[in-house]
Design a protein around this motif. Structure first.
Motif, PDB file in Angstrom:
ATOM      1  N   GLU A  32      -2.432  -4.738  -7.049  1.00 49.77           N
ATOM      2  CA  GLU A  32      -3.761  -3.801  -7.428  1.00 49.77           C
ATOM      3  C   GLU A  32      -3.731  -3.027  -8.562  1.00 49.77           C
ATOM      4  OE1 GLU A  32      -6.795  -0.655  -5.537  1.00 49.77           O
ATOM      5  OE2 GLU A  32      -5.055  -1.077  -4.411  1.00 49.77           O
ATOM      6  N   ARG A  33      -2.745  -2.540  -8.768  1.00 51.76           N
ATOM      7  CA  ARG A  33      -2.128  -1.685 -10.006  1.00 51.76           C
ATOM      8  C   ARG A  33      -2.433  -2.510 -11.120  1.00 51.76           C
ATOM      9  NH1 ARG A  33       3.022   0.367 -12.337  1.00 51.76           N
ATOM     10  NH2 ARG A  33       3.915  -0.865 -10.578  1.00 51.76           N
ATOM     11  N   TYR A  55       5.072  -0.218   1.699  1.00 51.98           N
ATOM     12  CA  TYR A  55       4.596   1.060   1.362  1.00 51.98           C
ATOM     13  C   TYR A  55       4.794   1.580  -0.015  1.00 51.98           C
ATOM     14  CZ  TYR A  55       3.366   5.894   2.479  1.00 51.98           C
ATOM     15  OH  TYR A  55       2.607   7.176   2.215  1.00 51.98           O
ATOM     16  N   PHE A  59      -0.445   0.387  -4.320  1.00 52.27           N
ATOM     17  CA  PHE A  59      -0.909   1.226  -5.330  1.00 52.27           C
ATOM     18  C   PHE A  59      -1.983   2.359  -4.526  1.00 52.27           C
ATOM     19  CE2 PHE A  59      -4.643   1.881  -8.297  1.00 52.27           C
ATOM     20  CZ  PHE A  59      -4.005   2.640  -9.319  1.00 52.27           C
ATOM     21  N   SER A  60      -2.427   1.669  -3.424  1.00 52.47           N
ATOM     22  CA  SER A  60      -3.468   2.791  -2.632  1.00 52.47           C
ATOM     23  C   SER A  60      -3.147   2.202  -1.136  1.00 52.47           C
ATOM     24  CB  SER A  60      -4.782   2.173  -3.074  1.00 52.47           C
ATOM     25  OG  SER A  60      -5.300   0.978  -2.781  1.00 52.47           O
ATOM     26  N   ALA A  61      -3.978   3.042  -0.439  1.00 49.48           N
ATOM     27  CA  ALA A  61      -4.003   2.686   1.032  1.00 49.48           C
ATOM     28  C   ALA A  61      -4.536   1.513   1.319  1.00 49.48           C
ATOM     29  CB  ALA A  61      -4.540   4.039   1.863  1.00 49.48           C
ATOM     30  N   TRP A  62      -5.635   1.302   0.452  1.00 51.99           N
ATOM     31  CA  TRP A  62      -6.248  -0.042   0.897  1.00 51.99           C
ATOM     32  C   TRP A  62      -5.330  -1.181   0.638  1.00 51.99           C
ATOM     33  CZ3 TRP A  62      -7.220  -4.161  -2.396  1.00 51.99           C
ATOM     34  CH2 TRP A  62      -8.090  -5.111  -1.988  1.00 51.99           C
ATOM     35  N   GLU A  63      -4.632  -1.083  -0.285  1.00 51.38           N
ATOM     36  CA  GLU A  63      -3.781  -2.354  -0.694  1.00 51.38           C
ATOM     37  C   GLU A  63      -2.685  -2.360   0.468  1.00 51.38           C
ATOM     38  OE1 GLU A  63      -1.019  -4.359  -4.425  1.00 51.38           O
ATOM     39  OE2 GLU A  63      -1.580  -2.068  -4.217  1.00 51.38           O
ATOM     40  N   TYR A  64      -2.161  -1.424   0.829  1.00 50.62           N
ATOM     41  CA  TYR A  64      -1.080  -1.325   2.076  1.00 50.62           C
ATOM     42  C   TYR A  64      -1.516  -1.570   2.969  1.00 50.62           C
ATOM     43  CZ  TYR A  64       2.191   0.707   5.341  1.00 50.62           C
ATOM     44  OH  TYR A  64       2.916   0.733   6.256  1.00 50.62           O
ATOM     45  N   ASN A 109      -4.195  -3.822   3.686  1.00 48.64           N
ATOM     46  CA  ASN A 109      -5.123  -4.900   3.646  1.00 48.64           C
ATOM     47  C   ASN A 109      -4.251  -6.385   4.371  1.00 48.64           C
ATOM     48  OD1 ASN A 109      -6.694  -7.030   2.910  1.00 48.64           O
ATOM     49  ND2 ASN A 109      -6.587  -6.809   0.879  1.00 48.64           N
TER      50      ASN A 109
END
Length: 359
Positions: free
Chosen positions: A320-321, A28, A32-37, A39
Motif C-alpha cells: 500500500e505504501r 505488522y 502501511f495501515s491497519a487496513w493493509e495489515y 486485509n
C-alpha cells in the motif's frame, strides 16, 4: 497468520507457533495501515513476499563480497602496464583484427536485435570503411545486431564504426554473463546511438531456485556491474530501458536504489528516457521510495523537463505504501504537464495501472 495455519492444518505445534508469531510481527511492522495489515485477501501474498525477501536478504553479504571482488579485479586489469615502446605507428594498426572477446560476440549473437541508426563520426578508417558511412548504414539495416557485431570483429576500423549502427539490444542474463568483466565494463560505451536496451532473466516461475544461491548472487552482481558501467556512459538517445526478471531484491532494495540513481536522478545522462521497466525483481515499498525520491526531485536546467511516460513495476512485491507514493508521483508529473503511467499490476494489491485522471 496463526489463524490461517490453524484453519489449514487443524493444529499448530510450538515451533510453528513461534514462526507464525515472528511472521505476524514482521507483517505488522511492514504494514502501511491497519487496513493493509488486516486485509485477508493479501495475507498469503504478503507472507510469500516476506519469506522470499528474507531468504534473499541472507545472501546480501555474499553478494557484496562478490561484487567488491569483481570490481577489484576490474581495477587491477585496467592498470596500465609498461610497454617496450610508447610510440605506436598508427599505420601498423590498419588491417589488423580487432581484439574483441570471442565470448562477447557469441553472447551478443545469442540474444540481440538491432536497427540501423546514424553512425558516430570516426577519425580514421580504411578501404571499405573509409568514406562509406551511408553504405555501411544501409547494409547494417538488413542485419541483426549479432551479425553487425560479427562484422565489427573483422578489423579495428570495423570495431570502431559498426557498433554505432546498433540502436536496439535485447539480451538475456545468461548470454551477458559469458562476457568478460572488462567487456561488461565498457559494454555501453560501444553503442553510442543505443535507443532501447532490454535485459531479461528467467520468468517468474523459474526465478526463485533457492537451492541455486550462486546463480541468484551472480545475477545480482551482473546487474550491479551493468548499472555501474551505465553510470559512466553517454547515451543521449536512450529512450527505453528494461531490467525484467533479472535480479532479486532482499529487504533493502539496494539494486533498485542504484537504478533510481543512475537512470532516474535529476542529473541523469539520459534525457530522452521515456520507458523504464523493472518487472519481476522482488521490488517492495523501499525500492518504490527510491524511485519516487529520484523522479520527484527538481530537474537540472541542462537536462530539461521530465520525459518519462511509462514506469512498469508489475509482478513485484509492492504494498500500500508503494501504491500511495506512485499515485503521488503520477499527480506530480501531471501537474508539470508530463503525463506518467505506472503499471503496478501483479503486486501485493490488485489494482489497475496508475494514471492521471483525464479532465
Amino acid at each position: 497468520s496463526l489463524v490461517l495455519l490453524k484453519t489449514k492444518y487443524g493444529r499448530v505445534d510450538a515451533k510453528i507457533s513461534y514462526i507464525g508469531r515472528r511472521a505476524e510481527l514482521a507483517l505488522y511492522s511492514q504494514a502501511f495501515s491497519a487496513w493493509e495489515y488486516r486485509n485477508p485477501q493479501t495475507l498469503s501474498r504478503r507472507l510469500h513476499s516476506l519469506v522470499v525477501k528474507l531468504h534473499l536478504n541472507n545472501l546480501a553479504a555474499k553478494e557484496d563480497v562478490a561484487f567488491a571482488a569483481e570490481q577489484a579485479r576490474l581495477l587491477a586489469s585496467s592498470t596500465p602496464r609498461k610497454r617496450k615502446s610508447d610510440a605506436i605507428d598508427h599505420e601498423t594498426l590498419i588491417g589488423k583484427r580487432a581484439r574483441l572477446d570471442p565470448a562477447g560476440c557469441a553472447s551478443s549473437v545469442a540474444a540481440a536485435t538491432c536497427q540501423a541508426g546514424p553512425p558516430a563520426p570516426q577519425s580514421s578508417s580504411a578501404l571499405f570503411f573509409n568514406g562509406n558511412g551511408d553504405l555501411l548504414q544501409l547494409v547494417c539495416s538488413f542485419l541483426a545486431a549479432p551479425d553487425v557485431l560479427q562484422c565489427a570483429s573483422t578489423c579495428s576500423q570495423a570495431a570502431s564504426q559498426l557498433p554505432a549502427f546498433v540502436t536496439t539490444i535485447h539480451v538475456t542474463t545468461a548470454a551477458l554473463q559469458t562476457l568478460s568483466m572488462t567487456h561488461r565494463a565498457s559494454f555501453f560505451r560501444r553503442f553510442l546511438n543505443l535507443e532501447s536496451f532490454t535485459l531479461t532473466g528467467q520468468m517468474e516461475v523459474q526465478q526463485f531456485n533457492f537451492q541455486d544461491e550462486e546463480s541468484l548472487i551472480a545475477r545480482n552482481v551482473l546487474v550491479r556491474s551493468l548499472l555501474q558501467a551505465l553510470s559512466g556512459a553517454q547515451l543521449p538517445k536512450l529512450a527505453a530501458f528494461a531490467l525484467n526478471f533479472c535480479y532479486s531484491e532482499g529487504l533493502q532494495d539496494h539494486i533498485t536504489s542504484q537504478v533510481a540513481t543512475v537512470l532516474a536522478g535529476p542529473s541523469s545522462r539520459f534525457p530522452l528516457l521515456h520507458t523504464l521497466s523493472l518487472v519481476g525483481n522482488c521490488i517492495a515499498d523501499d525500492g518504490v521510495m527510491s524511485l519516487y525520491d529520484a523522479l520527484a526531485l527538481p530537474r537540472d536546467a541542462h537536462v530539461g523537463r521530465r520525459r518519462l511516460a511509462l514506469l512498469d513495476l508489475s509482478q513485484n512485491f509492492i504494498g500500500e505504501r508503494g501504491h500511495v507514493q506512485m499515485q503521488e508521483l503520477v499527480a506530480l508529473f501531471a501537474a508539470s504537464g508530463s503525463p506518467l503511467i505506472v503499471d503496478v499490476r501483479g503486486n501485493l494489491l490488485t489494482v489497475a495501472p496508475l494514471a492521471a485522471p483525464v479532465a
